[in-house]
Motif scaffolding. Structure first.
Motif, short mmCIF file in Angstrom:
data_model
loop_
_atom_site.label_atom_id
_atom_site.label_comp_id
_atom_site.label_asym_id
_atom_site.label_seq_id
_atom_site.Cartn_x
_atom_site.Cartn_y
_atom_site.Cartn_z
N VAL A 105 8.82 112.01 161.18
CA VAL A 105 10.26 112.08 161.43
C VAL A 105 10.66 113.50 161.85
O VAL A 105 11.43 113.71 162.79
N ALA A 106 10.10 114.51 161.17
CA ALA A 106 10.42 115.91 161.47
C ALA A 106 9.93 116.29 162.88
O ALA A 106 10.65 116.95 163.64
N MET B 132 22.37 122.46 162.18
CA MET B 132 21.82 121.78 161.03
C MET B 132 21.88 122.76 159.85
O MET B 132 21.52 123.91 159.97
N THR B 133 22.33 122.23 158.73
CA THR B 133 22.40 123.06 157.53
C THR B 133 21.06 123.03 156.81
O THR B 133 20.16 122.25 157.16
N GLU B 134 20.94 123.84 155.78
CA GLU B 134 19.68 123.90 155.01
C GLU B 134 19.43 122.59 154.28
O GLU B 134 18.30 122.10 154.21
N LYS B 135 20.50 121.98 153.77
CA LYS B 135 20.37 120.68 153.06
C LYS B 135 19.85 119.61 153.98
O LYS B 135 18.96 118.83 153.63
N GLU B 136 20.43 119.56 155.23
CA GLU B 136 20.00 118.55 156.20
C GLU B 136 18.54 118.78 156.60
O GLU B 136 17.78 117.82 156.79
N GLY B 137 18.13 120.04 156.71
CA GLY B 137 16.75 120.36 157.05
C GLY B 137 15.79 119.91 155.96
O GLY B 137 14.73 119.35 156.24
N ASN B 138 16.14 120.13 154.71
CA ASN B 138 15.30 119.70 153.59
C ASN B 138 15.21 118.18 153.52
O ASN B 138 14.14 117.62 153.24
N ALA B 139 16.33 117.50 153.79
CA ALA B 139 16.34 116.03 153.76
C ALA B 139 15.43 115.49 154.85
O ALA B 139 14.68 114.52 154.64
N LEU B 140 15.46 116.11 156.04
CA LEU B 140 14.61 115.68 157.15
C LEU B 140 13.14 115.92 156.81
O LEU B 140 12.27 115.07 157.07
N TYR B 141 12.84 117.02 156.16
CA TYR B 141 11.49 117.37 155.78
C TYR B 141 10.94 116.37 154.75
O TYR B 141 9.78 115.99 154.79
#
Length: 175
Positions: free
Chosen positions: A16-17, A1-10
């Protein structure tokens, strides 16, 4: 998982997280369990096991020397004795070539091998008897004392040094 995908999930929310984290953790446990399988705890053949270091292998470092006696080391060996305690003659009964009996034929010489054996220790049993004597003067009984060494020796063999079964074996009479 990239940083962008992690922020979107957050950004989607806590539920959801957490659900994603639980799913990833379960997948990780499944993968680790599969990696930990070997021929001892599954039906996998031994040829598929990962190579492990041999537990019986010595941890000592090599000295660089060849095994055995080193150059310059004086060897020691048992030399033949001139007068052995026992001599056992071995004579051939028949000729190996023509099968003629060799009984009574004088020997040309002999080859000798000496066997050095340490005899089995023999236990010597000494009985100590302490006599009782009646005094002719006062008519009282006088008893002799045992030597202190024998009582200490029995105590040593029976109590301190050997367990009971081993002591029994040590004192078993020999034929």
């Amino acid at each position: 998982m990239t940083e962008k995908e992690g922020n979107a999930l957050y950004d989607q929310g806590r539920e959801v997280a957490v659900a994603y984290l639980v799913e990833v953790t379960n997948r990780l446990k499944t993968i680790e369990a599969r990696l930990n399988l070997n021929s001892q705890n599954s039906s996998k053949p031994p040829s598929t096991d990962q190579k492990k270091t041999n537990k019986n292998r010595s941890l000592r470092k090599s000295s660089g020397r060849k095994p055995g006696g080193q150059p310059g080391h004086k060897g020691k060996t048992l030399e033949k004795v001139d007068n052995p305690d026992e001599v056992i003659p071995h004579r051939p009964e028949v000729c190996l070539h023509c099968q003629t009996k060799l009984e009574g034929v004088e020997a040309n010489g002999y080859f000798a091998r000496q066997v050095f054996e340490i005899p089995e220790p023999k236990i010597i049993v000494t009985e100590h008897r302490a006599f009782c004597v009646t005094c002719p003067c006062c008519a009282k009984e006088a008893k002799a004392d045992f030597p202190s060494l024998s009582s200490n020796l029995c105590y040593f063999f029976l109590t301190i040094c050997f367990p009971y079964p081993k002591t029994c074996l040590s004192f078993k009479p020999r034929a």
